[in-house]
Write a protein that holds these residues in place. Structure first.
Motif, PDB file in Angstrom:
ATOM      1  N   GLY A 154       0.819  -1.206   0.000  1.00  7.92           N
ATOM      2  CA  GLY A 154       0.000   0.000   0.000  1.00  7.92           C
ATOM      3  C   GLY A 154       0.850   1.252   0.000  1.00  7.92           C
ATOM      4  N   ALA A 155       1.967   1.215   0.725  1.00  6.95           N
ATOM      5  CA  ALA A 155       2.883   2.362   0.760  1.00  6.95           C
ATOM      6  C   ALA A 155       3.520   2.579  -0.611  1.00  6.95           C
ATOM      7  CB  ALA A 155       3.961   2.135   1.811  1.00  6.95           C
ATOM      8  N   MET A 156       3.818   1.480  -1.320  1.00 11.80           N
ATOM      9  CA  MET A 156       4.393   1.607  -2.660  1.00 11.80           C
ATOM     10  C   MET A 156       3.383   2.253  -3.606  1.00 11.80           C
ATOM     11  SD  MET A 156       6.117  -1.269  -5.122  1.00 11.80           S
ATOM     12  CE  MET A 156       4.618  -2.179  -5.425  1.00 11.80           C
ATOM     13  N   VAL A 157       2.124   1.831  -3.520  1.00 10.62           N
ATOM     14  CA  VAL A 157       1.083   2.439  -4.354  1.00 10.62           C
ATOM     15  C   VAL A 157       0.932   3.908  -3.994  1.00 10.62           C
ATOM     16  CG1 VAL A 157      -1.386   2.424  -4.896  1.00 10.62           C
ATOM     17  CG2 VAL A 157      -0.142   0.265  -4.723  1.00 10.62           C
ATOM     18  N   VAL A 162      -3.058   4.367 -13.418  1.00  6.23           N
ATOM     19  CA  VAL A 162      -3.395   3.177 -12.638  1.00  6.23           C
ATOM     20  C   VAL A 162      -2.809   1.938 -13.312  1.00  6.23           C
ATOM     21  CG1 VAL A 162      -5.305   1.751 -11.787  1.00  6.23           C
ATOM     22  CG2 VAL A 162      -5.474   4.237 -11.684  1.00  6.23           C
ATOM     23  N   GLU A 163      -2.852   1.897 -14.628  1.00  4.02           N
ATOM     24  CA  GLU A 163      -2.294   0.754 -15.352  1.00  4.02           C
ATOM     25  C   GLU A 163      -0.775   0.672 -15.192  1.00  4.02           C
ATOM     26  OE1 GLU A 163      -3.248  -1.646 -19.374  1.00  4.02           O
ATOM     27  OE2 GLU A 163      -3.528   0.516 -19.415  1.00  4.02           O
ATOM     28  N   GLU A 164      -0.082   1.808 -15.192  1.00  3.55           N
ATOM     29  CA  GLU A 164       1.369   1.814 -14.968  1.00  3.55           C
ATOM     30  C   GLU A 164       1.695   1.338 -13.560  1.00  3.55           C
ATOM     31  OE1 GLU A 164       2.206   5.888 -15.826  1.00  3.55           O
ATOM     32  OE2 GLU A 164       2.577   5.514 -17.947  1.00  3.55           O
ATOM     33  N   ILE A 165       0.898   1.753 -12.583  1.00  2.00           N
ATOM     34  CA  ILE A 165       1.102   1.305 -11.205  1.00  2.00           C
ATOM     35  C   ILE A 165       0.917  -0.206 -11.128  1.00  2.00           C
ATOM     36  CG2 ILE A 165       0.199   1.437  -8.844  1.00  2.00           C
ATOM     37  CD1 ILE A 165      -0.499   4.388  -9.433  1.00  2.00           C
ATOM     38  N   ASP A 186      -1.196 -13.153  -9.561  1.00  3.00           N
ATOM     39  CA  ASP A 186      -2.030 -13.179 -10.742  1.00  3.00           C
ATOM     40  C   ASP A 186      -2.360 -11.753 -11.166  1.00  3.00           C
ATOM     41  OD1 ASP A 186      -3.769 -14.328 -12.718  1.00  3.00           O
ATOM     42  OD2 ASP A 186      -5.450 -13.817 -11.396  1.00  3.00           O
ATOM     43  N   GLU A 187      -2.252 -11.462 -12.450  1.00  4.26           N
ATOM     44  CA  GLU A 187      -2.483 -10.112 -12.950  1.00  4.26           C
ATOM     45  C   GLU A 187      -3.902  -9.625 -12.663  1.00  4.26           C
ATOM     46  OE1 GLU A 187      -2.331  -7.540 -17.109  1.00  4.26           O
ATOM     47  OE2 GLU A 187      -1.650  -9.620 -17.104  1.00  4.26           O
ATOM     48  N   LYS A 188      -4.887 -10.476 -12.868  1.00  5.75           N
ATOM     49  CA  LYS A 188      -6.282 -10.086 -12.633  1.00  5.75           C
ATOM     50  C   LYS A 188      -6.532  -9.798 -11.154  1.00  5.75           C
ATOM     51  CE  LYS A 188      -7.921 -10.319 -16.783  1.00  5.75           C
ATOM     52  NZ  LYS A 188      -8.332  -9.119 -17.470  1.00  5.75           N
ATOM     53  N   ASP A 189      -5.942 -10.620 -10.276  1.00  8.54           N
ATOM     54  CA  ASP A 189      -6.109 -10.426  -8.837  1.00  8.54           C
ATOM     55  C   ASP A 189      -5.456  -9.117  -8.396  1.00  8.54           C
ATOM     56  OD1 ASP A 189      -6.855 -11.204  -6.159  1.00  8.54           O
ATOM     57  OD2 ASP A 189      -4.713 -11.623  -5.826  1.00  8.54           O
ATOM     58  N   ILE A 190      -4.254  -8.854  -8.877  1.00  2.00           N
ATOM     59  CA  ILE A 190      -3.559  -7.612  -8.514  1.00  2.00           C
ATOM     60  C   ILE A 190      -4.329  -6.406  -9.032  1.00  2.00           C
ATOM     61  CG2 ILE A 190      -1.483  -6.253  -9.009  1.00  2.00           C
ATOM     62  CD1 ILE A 190       0.114  -8.847  -8.682  1.00  2.00           C
ATOM     63  N   GLU A 191      -4.844  -6.491 -10.250  1.00  2.00           N
ATOM     64  CA  GLU A 191      -5.610  -5.385 -10.824  1.00  2.00           C
ATOM     65  C   GLU A 191      -6.876  -5.116 -10.010  1.00  2.00           C
ATOM     66  OE1 GLU A 191      -8.022  -5.181 -14.861  1.00  2.00           O
ATOM     67  OE2 GLU A 191      -5.852  -5.045 -15.195  1.00  2.00           O
ATOM     68  N   LYS A 192      -7.562  -6.173  -9.626  1.00  2.74           N
ATOM     69  CA  LYS A 192      -8.785  -6.043  -8.826  1.00  2.74           C
ATOM     70  C   LYS A 192      -8.490  -5.403  -7.466  1.00  2.74           C
ATOM     71  CE  LYS A 192     -12.285  -9.096  -6.854  1.00  2.74           C
ATOM     72  NZ  LYS A 192     -12.688 -10.496  -6.735  1.00  2.74           N
ATOM     73  N   ARG A 193      -7.435  -5.868  -6.810  1.00  3.26           N
ATOM     74  CA  ARG A 193      -7.079  -5.317  -5.497  1.00  3.26           C
ATOM     75  C   ARG A 193      -6.600  -3.870  -5.599  1.00  3.26           C
ATOM     76  NH1 ARG A 193      -3.107  -9.464  -2.932  1.00  3.26           N
ATOM     77  NH2 ARG A 193      -3.188  -7.958  -1.241  1.00  3.26           N
ATOM     78  N   LEU A 194      -5.862  -3.549  -6.677  1.00  4.37           N
ATOM     79  CA  LEU A 194      -5.385  -2.176  -6.875  1.00  4.37           C
ATOM     80  C   LEU A 194      -6.560  -1.231  -7.090  1.00  4.37           C
ATOM     81  CD1 LEU A 194      -3.156  -0.065  -7.326  1.00  4.37           C
ATOM     82  CD2 LEU A 194      -3.131  -0.758  -9.727  1.00  4.37           C
ATOM     83  N   ILE A 195      -7.520  -1.619  -7.911  1.00  3.03           N
ATOM     84  CA  ILE A 195      -8.676  -0.762  -8.161  1.00  3.03           C
ATOM     85  C   ILE A 195      -9.474  -0.563  -6.880  1.00  3.03           C
ATOM     86  CG2 ILE A 195     -10.904  -0.668  -9.356  1.00  3.03           C
ATOM     87  CD1 ILE A 195      -9.430  -1.799 -11.816  1.00  3.03           C
TER      88      ILE A 195
END
Length: 125
Positions: free
Chosen positions: A73-76, A86-89, A100-109
């Motif tokens: 979270g601190a890195m984000v 958001v996509e670059e992050i 997993d890319e989909k899991d990371i994308e979901k959690r980031l959003i």
């Protein structure tokens, strides 16, 4: 993924692809301390509604809210500078972590949505 993402607190629907292109930026008046490699604590002042101001005469109610982020979270948070989308992050997180890319994308959003709902960041569309 869904066609639209609803931002909490704002009740605004943003097209999913537009959200990925949005550049999150920290709001003015937000302060933080800590080492981003371990954990980070973020402080934000908030406007007290009338009822809370009235109650604060009798009870000690703080003038700011605090949020504690883990290393990811601190890195984000550090990358929410208005220069990274958001996509670059998401791509930076994928390079630095296993998952997993989909899991990371979901959690980031979800995380970006919470930051926006708590007025810690704004999304520059």
């Amino acid at each position: 993924m869904p066609a639209f993402i609803t931002l909490k607190g704002k009740k605004a629907k943003i097209p999913y692809k537009k959200l990925l292109q949005a550049k999150p930026k920290k709001c003015d008046g937000v302060e933080w301390d800590g080492d981003s490699s371990e954990s980070l604590k973020v402080y934000a002042r908030y406007k007290k509604p009338y009822l809370v101001r009235l109650l604060s005469r009798f009870i000690d109610i703080p003038d700011e809210r605090s949020f504690r982020f883990n290393a990811l979270g601190a890195m984000v948070w550090e990358l929410c500078d208005g220069n990274h989308s958001v996509e670059e992050i998401k791509n930076i997180i994928l390079k630095r972590s296993k998952g997993d890319e989909k899991d990371i994308e979901k959690r980031l959003i979800r995380f970006i949505n919470r930051l926006s709902a708590n007025d810690l960041i704004t999304l520059e569309l």
